[in-house]
Design a protein around this motif. Structure first.
Motif, PDB file in Angstrom:
ATOM      1  N   GLU A 231     -13.143  22.582 119.436  1.00  0.00           N
ATOM      2  CA  GLU A 231     -13.767  23.198 120.688  1.00  0.00           C
ATOM      3  C   GLU A 231     -13.659  21.918 121.891  1.00  0.00           C
ATOM      4  O   GLU A 231     -14.095  20.771 121.414  1.00  0.00           O
ATOM      5  CB  GLU A 231     -15.243  23.626 120.660  1.00  0.00           C
TER       6      GLU A 231
ATOM      7  N   GLN B 153      -5.342  29.999 109.986  1.00  0.00           N
ATOM      8  CA  GLN B 153      -5.420  31.320 109.451  1.00  0.00           C
ATOM      9  C   GLN B 153      -3.735  31.492 109.223  1.00  0.00           C
ATOM     10  O   GLN B 153      -3.143  31.488 110.255  1.00  0.00           O
ATOM     11  CB  GLN B 153      -5.995  32.211 110.244  1.00  0.00           C
TER      12      GLN B 153
ATOM     13  N   GLN C 109      -7.438  23.348 109.759  1.00  0.00           N
ATOM     14  CA  GLN C 109      -7.878  24.659 109.406  1.00  0.00           C
ATOM     15  C   GLN C 109      -6.908  25.775 110.244  1.00  0.00           C
ATOM     16  O   GLN C 109      -6.753  25.631 111.275  1.00  0.00           O
ATOM     17  CB  GLN C 109      -9.291  24.936 110.045  1.00  0.00           C
TER      18      GLN C 109
ATOM     19  N   ARG D  34      -3.914  28.123 113.986  1.00  0.00           N
ATOM     20  CA  ARG D  34      -4.746  26.871 113.835  1.00  0.00           C
ATOM     21  C   ARG D  34      -6.079  27.143 114.786  1.00  0.00           C
ATOM     22  O   ARG D  34      -6.139  27.569 115.812  1.00  0.00           O
ATOM     23  CB  ARG D  34      -3.959  25.661 114.267  1.00  0.00           C
ATOM     24  N   SER D  35      -6.947  26.598 114.233  1.00  0.00           N
ATOM     25  CA  SER D  35      -8.472  26.743 114.770  1.00  0.00           C
ATOM     26  C   SER D  35      -8.403  25.578 115.442  1.00  0.00           C
ATOM     27  O   SER D  35      -8.441  24.226 115.088  1.00  0.00           O
ATOM     28  CB  SER D  35      -9.630  26.776 113.875  1.00  0.00           C
ATOM     29  N   GLU D  36      -8.476  25.604 116.826  1.00  0.00           N
ATOM     30  CA  GLU D  36      -8.374  24.631 118.016  1.00  0.00           C
ATOM     31  C   GLU D  36      -9.877  23.978 117.817  1.00  0.00           C
ATOM     32  O   GLU D  36     -10.707  24.458 117.799  1.00  0.00           O
ATOM     33  CB  GLU D  36      -8.101  24.697 119.205  1.00  0.00           C
TER      34      GLU D  36
END
Lengths: 142, 159
Positions: free
Chosen positions: A140, A77, A75, A136-138
């Motif tokens: 959690e 952006q 994922q 990138r969405s790390e």
């Protein structure tokens, strides 16, 4: 991929769709984008505006990057860093195609080249080099 | 009709304010919705109004990079005619845009382009795009345009 070979993600932005840009097909998994000779792309009478040509090439680059990240299950952006466009020949007001190639897909940025052509593929109307930021969405931390 | 528009007559002094309604009437500039803002000896300022169709993604309600590129390309051309004081057919040869930050949410974007040099066959432009504060640009551009014809035909004054 669906049975038609279309990926299950959205490859086009609001801007790209409203300008009339479409995915015309895939070559070895790489999307080929197209915009036809509509009034919204016209600059000098009978020809593409350079901005519309660039918009198509930029969209081809984002489409390929979105697809490549999707295939890796990531994922992210995408944000533009820069674009350099070479206008090689006037594009006539008829269908214009564009296909991108990822030169580098790094952790934080990607480098992509794009070519746009009309009836003769080996005589491109324009080419572009772009750097794109990948946020990138790390996952959690638990 | 475009070919009879007064700004295209090389005998007329090019006035970007008067030419804007013709230049922005249709085609890609018309689709973008560009409007004239101002000009000086060698620069022009134009506006790209925000609208939903120009959004780059679903996350941020901001104008995409593509329309900003288009506006800077257009603004550069108008700056060249403003400096040359007449309409000369031109084509963009090479253009680079660095995107420093996204435009503000639902913000209009303004292009200010300056033609700092012309030769017999080329024109050099630099410009910025901003959303209200020129000292905090959204993007910067540099471009080279080629004339289709000649900036300094026999009888015209040299610059």
């Amino acid at each position: 991929m669906t049975e038609t070979g279309e990926p299950e993600i959205d490859l086009l932005s609001h801007y790209a769709r409203s300008l009339g840009i479409e995915v015309s097909g895939f070559e070895d998994g790489v999307p080929v984008l197209c915009v036809s000779g509509i009034d919204a792309i016209e600059g000098r009478p009978g020809h593409f505006h350079g901005g519309a040509t660039s918009g198509l090439m930029e969209t081809a680059a984002y489409a390929l990057l979105r697809l490549a990240l999707h295939e890796r299950g990531e994922q992210a952006q995408l944000k533009p860093i820069n674009i350099t466009v070479q206008f090689l020949a006037a594009a006539k007001k008829e269908p214009l195609f564009a296909k991108a190639r990822i030169t580098k897909l790094g952790r934080r940025s990607a480098n992509v080249t794009v070519e746009a052509w009309q009836e003769e593929r080996d005589r491109p109307r324009a080419s572009a080099v772009m750097n794109v930021m990948i946020a990138r969405s790390e996952p959690e931390a638990t | 009709m475009e070919k009879e528009a007064p700004h295209r007559d090389p005998a007329n002094v090019f006035d970007p304010e008067k030419a804007a309604p013709f230049l922005f009437a249709g085609g890609h500039p018309g689709w973008l919705g560009l409007t004239y803002l101002g000009h000086g000896e060698d620069w022009t300022e134009i506006r790209l109004p925000w609208r939903e169709e120009l959004m780059g993604d679903d996350v941020r309600r901001v104008i995409a990079s593509g329309p900003i590129f288009s506006m800077l390309d257009m603004g550069g051309g108008i700056a060249i005619w403003t400096r040359a004081r007449r309409f000369v057919p031109i084509a963009t040869l090479d253009m680079r845009v660095d995107y420093q930050r996204p435009a503000g949410e639902r913000a209009d974007v303004i292009a200010r382009c300056e033609c700092y040099r012309t030769t017999r066959s080329a024109a050099f432009v630099r410009g910025i795009a901003h959303d209200g504060d020129p000292d905090d640009p959204v993007a910067t551009m540099a471009a080279v345009y080629m004339t289709i014809g000649d900036f300094n035909p026999a009888g015209a004054k040299n610059d």
